[in-house]
Motif scaffolding. Structure first.
Motif, PDB file in Angstrom:
ATOM      1  N   VAL A  11      49.556   2.848  -7.959  1.00 29.84           N
ATOM      2  CA  VAL A  11      50.057   3.640  -6.832  1.00 29.84           C
ATOM      3  C   VAL A  11      51.582   3.621  -6.819  1.00 29.84           C
ATOM      4  CG1 VAL A  11      50.143   3.815  -4.313  1.00 29.84           C
ATOM      5  CG2 VAL A  11      47.967   3.372  -5.464  1.00 29.84           C
ATOM      6  N   ARG A  12      52.174   2.481  -7.059  1.00 30.74           N
ATOM      7  CA  ARG A  12      53.645   2.402  -7.111  1.00 30.74           C
ATOM      8  C   ARG A  12      54.206   3.338  -8.179  1.00 30.74           C
ATOM      9  NH1 ARG A  12      52.896  -3.525  -6.240  1.00 30.74           N
ATOM     10  NH2 ARG A  12      53.664  -3.941  -4.150  1.00 30.74           N
ATOM     11  N   PHE A  18      58.667   6.048  -3.339  1.00 27.49           N
ATOM     12  CA  PHE A  18      57.756   6.514  -2.298  1.00 27.49           C
ATOM     13  C   PHE A  18      58.409   7.638  -1.514  1.00 27.49           C
ATOM     14  CE2 PHE A  18      55.755   2.133  -2.327  1.00 27.49           C
ATOM     15  CZ  PHE A  18      54.530   2.567  -2.788  1.00 27.49           C
ATOM     16  N   VAL A  22      57.221   6.188   3.035  1.00 29.17           N
ATOM     17  CA  VAL A  22      55.858   5.689   2.846  1.00 29.17           C
ATOM     18  C   VAL A  22      55.921   4.387   2.059  1.00 29.17           C
ATOM     19  CG1 VAL A  22      53.633   6.169   1.753  1.00 29.17           C
ATOM     20  CG2 VAL A  22      54.865   7.991   2.933  1.00 29.17           C
ATOM     21  N   GLY A  23      55.084   3.428   2.436  1.00 27.59           N
ATOM     22  CA  GLY A  23      55.043   2.154   1.731  1.00 27.59           C
ATOM     23  C   GLY A  23      53.663   1.540   1.743  1.00 27.59           C
ATOM     24  N   LEU A  24      53.490   0.519   0.928  1.00 32.15           N
ATOM     25  CA  LEU A  24      52.222  -0.213   0.900  1.00 32.15           C
ATOM     26  C   LEU A  24      52.055  -0.981   2.205  1.00 32.15           C
ATOM     27  CD1 LEU A  24      52.190  -1.662  -2.717  1.00 32.15           C
ATOM     28  CD2 LEU A  24      50.717   0.115  -1.799  1.00 32.15           C
ATOM     29  N   LEU A  35      48.355   2.896   2.351  1.00 36.94           N
ATOM     30  CA  LEU A  35      49.738   3.290   2.549  1.00 36.94           C
ATOM     31  C   LEU A  35      49.958   3.632   4.008  1.00 36.94           C
ATOM     32  CD1 LEU A  35      50.161   5.717  -0.493  1.00 36.94           C
ATOM     33  CD2 LEU A  35      50.731   3.291  -0.368  1.00 36.94           C
ATOM     34  N   SER A  36      51.174   3.438   4.473  1.00 36.12           N
ATOM     35  CA  SER A  36      51.510   3.857   5.827  1.00 36.12           C
ATOM     36  C   SER A  36      52.897   4.464   5.810  1.00 36.12           C
ATOM     37  CB  SER A  36      51.462   2.679   6.805  1.00 36.12           C
ATOM     38  OG  SER A  36      52.463   1.736   6.484  1.00 36.12           O
ATOM     39  N   VAL A  42      53.113  10.619   4.435  1.00 36.37           N
ATOM     40  CA  VAL A  42      51.762  10.239   4.000  1.00 36.37           C
ATOM     41  C   VAL A  42      51.051  11.459   3.412  1.00 36.37           C
ATOM     42  CG1 VAL A  42      49.503   9.439   4.791  1.00 36.37           C
ATOM     43  CG2 VAL A  42      51.572   8.262   5.537  1.00 36.37           C
ATOM     44  N   ALA A  45      52.473  12.024   0.008  1.00 40.43           N
ATOM     45  CA  ALA A  45      51.933  11.008  -0.903  1.00 40.43           C
ATOM     46  C   ALA A  45      50.516  11.381  -1.341  1.00 40.43           C
ATOM     47  CB  ALA A  45      51.949   9.633  -0.242  1.00 40.43           C
ATOM     48  N   SER A  67      53.021  -1.107   9.478  1.00 44.38           N
ATOM     49  CA  SER A  67      54.307  -0.600   8.975  1.00 44.38           C
ATOM     50  C   SER A  67      55.427  -0.882   9.962  1.00 44.38           C
ATOM     51  CB  SER A  67      54.209   0.911   8.756  1.00 44.38           C
ATOM     52  OG  SER A  67      54.252   1.597   9.994  1.00 44.38           O
TER      53      SER A  67
END
Length: 73
Positions: A11-12, A18, A22-24, A35-36, A42, A45, A67
């Motif tokens: 995913v990264r 991102f 958006v981040g893990l 992800l959030s 989102v 993504a 998040s």
């Protein structure tokens, strides 16, 4: 939030960098992450992941508590 059926490293790579904050948010298992981020980010993504053949399921939430957005409330 977005549940993704792929490992964190994959995913990264798919989303580097991102999009739009958006981040893990969670590592549920070796083959699933969450992800959030902001709604628009989102959605972007999800599009990028789908273009790479990865499955992603939007999670309808009021606030992405995993998040930094939750702390902005």
């Amino acid at each position: 939030m977005l549940a993704v059926l792929a490992g964190a490293a994959e995913v990264r790579r798919a989303l580097e960098p991102f999009p739009d904050g958006v981040g893990l948010a969670a590592l549920n298992s070796p083959g699933q992450v969450v992800l959030s981020g902001p709604t628009h980010g989102v959605a972007l993504a999800a599009e990028q992941l789908a273009a790479r053949g990865l499955s992603a399921l939007p999670l309808p939430v009021e606030v992405a508590w995993h998040s930094g957005l939750a702390h902005a409330q």
